[in-house]
Design an enzyme around this catalytic site. Structure first.
Site, PDB file in Angstrom:
ATOM      1  N   VAL A 199       0.819  -1.169   0.296  1.00  0.00           N
ATOM      2  CA  VAL A 199      -0.174   0.042   0.167  1.00  0.00           C
ATOM      3  C   VAL A 199       1.027   1.300   0.003  1.00  0.00           C
ATOM      4  O   VAL A 199       0.718   2.429  -0.878  1.00  0.00           O
ATOM      5  CB  VAL A 199      -1.132   0.361   1.410  1.00  0.00           C
ATOM      6  CG1 VAL A 199      -1.673   1.671   1.658  1.00  0.00           C
ATOM      7  CG2 VAL A 199      -2.457  -1.257   1.210  1.00  0.00           C
ATOM      8  N   ASP A 267       9.379 -11.236  -0.192  1.00  0.00           N
ATOM      9  CA  ASP A 267      10.209 -12.110  -1.781  1.00  0.00           C
ATOM     10  C   ASP A 267       9.108 -13.232  -0.817  1.00  0.00           C
ATOM     11  O   ASP A 267       8.935 -13.785  -2.204  1.00  0.00           O
ATOM     12  CB  ASP A 267      11.393 -12.185  -0.606  1.00  0.00           C
ATOM     13  CG  ASP A 267      12.770 -11.133  -0.485  1.00  0.00           C
ATOM     14  OD1 ASP A 267      11.787  -9.710  -1.483  1.00  0.00           O
ATOM     15  OD2 ASP A 267      12.855 -11.305   0.423  1.00  0.00           O
TER      16      ASP A 267
END
Length: 477
Positions: A199, A267
């Site tokens: 965000v 990741d």
């Protein structure tokens, strides 16, 4: 979903981006420095892990997929350490060495699992003499034929300064491109298949949203402007939202039960997504897998990975972290625990009338490892062992009481006179029994020791006995 897990081994993922070495110094804090109002950490452990794009590669490899990594390191000790870490995980790596810049290194100082300080050792690779860009593009183009999907892991350190050219090469070769973006210049990611911003990253590019509807509208507008097939917006405690052309957003609630450390969670998301898509999983299902993986990894300390066993356990039994489980569920949970490097302890008994001696014994057993399994005789086997008047409590009730103990992780029933068969399937690292047994008298001892485990006999606390409690109860008026 299970078929996706079994086909990860056929997936081929190419990862290019900013690689780094993550170093952790850990130790206790016992005083404040007399030189300044800062804690003094007595360093007891020094650990190194692969970070950045290298951590993405480790996450893909942990799922069982084949992965090739392309990154830039310096000609220094940190670069050598990073090479060794990646090689140890069986990852094919194409290293571009910078003649003048150091390997990016992040040093974190921790005490009691809390991060106190982070030190960054780095210089931006985004300069003319930072590294050989032409060599990186050439090696990237050579790797494309042997991959199913490409991941661009951008940490803003300069490796992907020519990311637009890399995306163009991959798309021309018919390879999907997933990008974990950084910075505010998203135009250079135009033409990629999918982006995975969080965000704050999205709002830095598309503007601050006033509510959820506005946030999704801004995300969709960005997706359309860049010509992306999809955009996966990671929203922390609100989960994820997948946006695609001409389709309603797909919202996935957060899976994490306890957030311990968010380092490297992005990741894990893009790694799981890439491995799943390369394995032929449809995008919505691949996003669900990535969401579950993120929920697992934030429960770990530092840059970490999620294995296929952990993912499978979470998918099949998302709320079975502790408590009463069946045998098949137990085996999946044990596999996940082992994938996390945890020591599995197992004990067994009737536990008909739970007393303080039992509790102390189970607490001692739990201290021998990371998770404790208690195998419980079912009602028929108790009757065969103790006689027709036992048990006083049903197997379901006995297991429920045991599952409520803080020291116990999983409780599983067995129907045989001994738990030898079950022990043979679980193969605990430590098998525990209480009393004055000799090790060779303990059911399953031979199976455990043959597989490298150990058998421990713990003393029962004096003065506690189920039989004595029953006799005293019968003597009451």
């Amino acid at each position: 979903m299970n078929s996706a897990l079994t086909s990860f081994g056929h997936a081929r993922v190419l990862i290019v981006g900013d690689v780094m070495l993550d170093r952790y110094w850990t130790g206790p804090v016992q005083r404040i420095s007399p030189e300044a109002p800062v804690p003094v950490v007595r360093v007891r452990a020094d650990q190194v892990r692969a970070g950045g794009a290298a951590n993405v590669a480790l996450n893909v490899a942990a799922l069982g997929a084949r992965v090739r990594l392309l990154g830039v390191i310096g000609r220094d000790a940190a670069g050598a350490e990073l090479r060794a870490l990646v090689q140890a995980r069986g990852i094919e790596a194409e290293w571009i060495e910078s003649p003048s810049l150091p390997t990016i290194t992040k040093l974190r100082v921790l005490s009691r699992n809390q991060q106190l300080l982070r030190l960054d050792f780095e210089e931006s690779l985004d300069c003319t003499d930072g590294f050989d860009r032409a060599s990186l593009r050439q090696r990237f183009a050579q790797c494309l034929a042997d991959c199913d999907i490409v991941v661009c892991s951008d940490y803003g350190k300069g490796t992907l300064v020519d990311v637009a050219a890399l995306i163009g090469l991959a798309r021309a070769a018919g390879k999907p491109v997933l990008v974990d973006p950084k910075g505010t210049d998203y135009a250079r990611y135009a033409g990629a298949t999918l982006l995975t911003p969080n965000v704050p990253e999205l709002e830095a590019v598309a503007g601050t949203a006033v509510d959820d509807a506005d946030l999704l509208a801004r995300a969709e507008a960005l997706r359309a402007r860049l010509g992306l097939e999809a955009l996966l917006l990671t929203r922390s405690e609100k989960g994820m939202s997948l946006l695609r052309a001409a389709q309603p957003p797909l919202h996935l609630p957060a899976e994490a039960r306890e957030v311990f450390d968010v380092t490297g969670a992005g990741d894990t998301v893009i790694a799981t997504l890439a491995a799943a898509l390369a394995a032929g999983v449809e995008l919505p299902q691949a996003c669900r897998l990535a969401n579950v993986a993120a929920g697992i990894v934030v429960g770990k300390l530092g840059t970490a990975t999620v294995s296929a066993a952990e993912l499978e356990a979470a998918l099949h039994h998302p709320h079975a972290d502790t408590g009463v489980v069946d045998e098949d569920t137990l085996l999946r949970l044990v596999a996940a625990a082992r994938a996390r490097g945890e020591t599995v302890v197992m004990t067994n008994g009737c536990f008909d009338v739970l007393h303080a001696g039992h509790v102390r014994y189970l607490e001692a057993a739990r201290r021998l490892g990371d998770v404790l399994i208690v195998a419980v005789n079912d009602d028929d086997s108790v009757r065969r062992l103790k006689g027709p008047t036992r048990p006083l409590n049903t197997c379901a009730d006995r297991m429920r009481v045991l599952a409520g103990l803080r020291s116990v992780d999983w409780v599983v029933p067995f129907s045989e006179d001994t738990p030898a068969r079950l022990i043979g399937r679980v193969l605990p690292d430590v098998l525990v029994k209480g009393g004055d047994y000799r090790i060779e008298q303990i059911a399953g001892h031979d199976i455990v020791t043959a597989h490298g485990g150990r058998v421990v006999v713990l003393d029962f606390h004096e003065g506690y006995s189920t039989t004595r409690i029953i006799e005293r109860a019968r003597q009451l008026p």
